[in-house]
Design an enzyme around this catalytic site. Structure first.
Site, PDB file in Angstrom:
ATOM      1  N   GLU A   1       0.766  -1.141  -0.031  1.00 48.89           N
ATOM      2  CA  GLU A   1       0.134  -0.127   0.186  1.00 48.89           C
ATOM      3  C   GLU A   1       0.852   1.259   0.038  1.00 48.89           C
ATOM      4  O   GLU A   1       0.409   2.084  -0.589  1.00 48.89           O
ATOM      5  CB  GLU A   1      -1.012   0.075   1.126  1.00 48.89           C
ATOM      6  CG  GLU A   1      -1.831  -1.144   1.289  1.00 48.89           C
ATOM      7  CD  GLU A   1      -2.650  -1.146  -0.048  1.00 48.89           C
ATOM      8  OE1 GLU A   1      -3.338  -0.039  -0.696  1.00 48.89           O
ATOM      9  OE2 GLU A   1      -3.270  -2.483  -0.532  1.00 48.89           O
TER      10      GLU A   1
ATOM     11  N   ASP B   1       3.894  -4.163  -5.803  1.00 44.48           N
ATOM     12  CA  ASP B   1       4.517  -5.327  -5.349  1.00 44.48           C
ATOM     13  C   ASP B   1       6.023  -5.482  -5.495  1.00 44.48           C
ATOM     14  O   ASP B   1       6.709  -5.654  -4.546  1.00 44.48           O
ATOM     15  CB  ASP B   1       4.166  -6.399  -6.421  1.00 44.48           C
ATOM     16  CG  ASP B   1       2.648  -7.295  -6.222  1.00 44.48           C
ATOM     17  OD1 ASP B   1       2.092  -6.733  -5.035  1.00 44.48           O
ATOM     18  OD2 ASP B   1       2.378  -8.111  -6.757  1.00 44.48           O
TER      19      ASP B   1
HETATM   20 ZN   LIG Z   1      -2.406  -2.619  -4.750  1.00 46.44          ZN
END
Ligand SMILES: [Zn+2]
Length: 414
Positions: A279, A360
């Site tokens: 996030e 990621d």
């Molecule tokens: Zn995401």
């Protein structure tokens, strides 16, 4: 007039056909892989969980076919059936010839009435489908109170906002749509800050994350990645659903991290840290202002389109309204714009998936390896019975996130 209506009807049929074809392709692909788990999938889910995920995916898809057809029929009936102009002459008549408040009320009442036919389907989804797979945690009382609160909020917030917007149309003349855009966009920015403080607590309980190992870890992660959150809070998502989620809200100095209690229950502290790192990755890579700018641009285009449609002598009269009326133009745009924007869904999702890969990669770097992120994603897929074998066209069209197999492959790359 007939041409306009035929075009709208054709767009309705085309969208429904596209939805049904994509869903059928997806079900066929899931069934094709049902007996034997494909290579990348075997590491993610055991045999039993995979079987459940297949059943859940197929059942949801079949339910989607029924609601898709039903929703299209309701839309066609509402738009072509002549009920909206009748409602308009009634409700708008409560005020004067230029009255903004009665026209705002018309839009709200029409919107609420249109949402009623789908209520039984929402009920079925929550208390039959989700229940069957163990995801429903809600009760009839809670479901009902959610609906009533939602309705009250619609009027408490929507009415003054629409009233202001329609009054602006009367005041600002030909360029009203630029001012209208500024009003609604400004309101949206304000809601980004106010929503978690004012609206969310009406539906959920938010509590500060208690001191301890998890909080220390998340704070240390924030320091390490240059992300200072104003608050880390836990939301009782488990009150309604077993599905898990994580998100953080706000921008500038109003950043808040909100973690679902279901997520905390399902993941290890290290995996939760990886999810938060992901996030934070969205934040640090500038995805959030980019997304806000993009939606502003789209909204600006939307307002320009409404202004143009409202001016066009063929638009509102085609649907039985008087020409040049702005409130019906707003409502019709709200009901029908999805017939066009639907086709751009894959474009938006393409960008969203690019951002997911970037977040990621950020999480992998922040965690010093892909392990915790992969672990978190696998557990989330298991707990949520995620479909791991969607059809390529289906995921390309609808998925805002890459599939887990794709994400793992990207995380494994150096
Ligand atoms: Zn995401």
């Amino acid at each position: 007039m007939v041409l306009v209506l035929s075009c709208v009807a054709a767009l309705m049929v085309l969208r429904l056909v596209a939805e049904l074809v994509l869903a059928a392709l997806n079900r066929a692909e899931v069934r094709r892989n049902a007996a034997v788990r494909p290579p990348g999938v075997a590491a993610i889910m055991d045999e039993a969980t995979y079987g459940k995920a297949v059943a859940y995916t197929l059942e949801k898809s079949r339910f989607g076919v029924v609601t898709g057809i039903f929703d299209t029929l309701v839309l066609a009936l509402v738009v072509f059936g002549g009920v909206l102009p009748m409602l308009y002459s009634q409700v708008a008549g409560w005020g004067g010839p230029e009255s903004a408040w009665s026209r705002a009320l018309f839009i709200l009442i029409a919107g609420v009435l249109i949402s009623i036919p789908s209520l039984p389907f929402e009920w079925w989804e929550q208390f039959r489908l989700e229940q069957k797979f163990g995801f429903n945690k809600s009760t009839a009382g809670l479901w009902l109170s959610d609906k009533v609160k939602g309705l009250l909020l619609t009027f408490a917030i929507g009415f003054p906002l629409l009233w202001a917007l329609l009054a602006l149309v009367n005041l600002a003349g030909g360029n009203w749509w630029i001012w209208g855009f500024a009003l609604i966009f400004g309101f949206q920015l304000l809601m980004l800050i106010l929503y978690p403080k004012l609206i969310l607590p009406l539906f959920n309980k938010l509590t500060p994350l208690p001191a301890g190992d998890l909080r220390d870890r998340l704070m240390a992660l924030g320091d390490r990645t240059g992300f200072k959150a104003q608050a880390i809070e836990v939301i009782d998502g488990s009150k309604r659903s077993g599905h898990s989620n994580a998100y953080f809200t706000g921008f500038g100095r109003f950043r808040r991290i909100v973690l679902f209690d279901t997520l905390i229950a399902q993941l290890s502290p290290e995996e939760l840290e990886a999810v938060l790192a992901h996030e934070i990755g969205h934040y640090r890579r500038g995805h959030i202002p980019k997304m806000i700018a993009m939606s502003a641009l789209l909204m600006f285009g939307g307002f320009a389109a409404i202004a143009w449609l409202a001016r066009s002598p063929w638009f509102t009269p085609s649907f039985g309204f008087p020409p040049g009326e702005i409130a019906p133009a707003f409502l019709l745009f709200g009901l029908l714009s999805g017939l066009v924007t639907f086709w751009f869904t894959p474009l938006g999702n393409l960008l969203s998936r690019k951002y997911e890969y970037e977040a990621d990669a950020f999480a992998r770097e922040a965690m010093g390896g892909a392990g915790p992120m992969v672990g978190a994603l696998r557990k989330l897929a298991q707990k949520n019975l995620t479909n791991l074998t969607p059809h390529r066209w289906f995921s390309g069209f609808y998925y805002s996130h890459p599939t887990l197999v794709e994400r793992e492959a990207a995380l494994a790359k150096a």
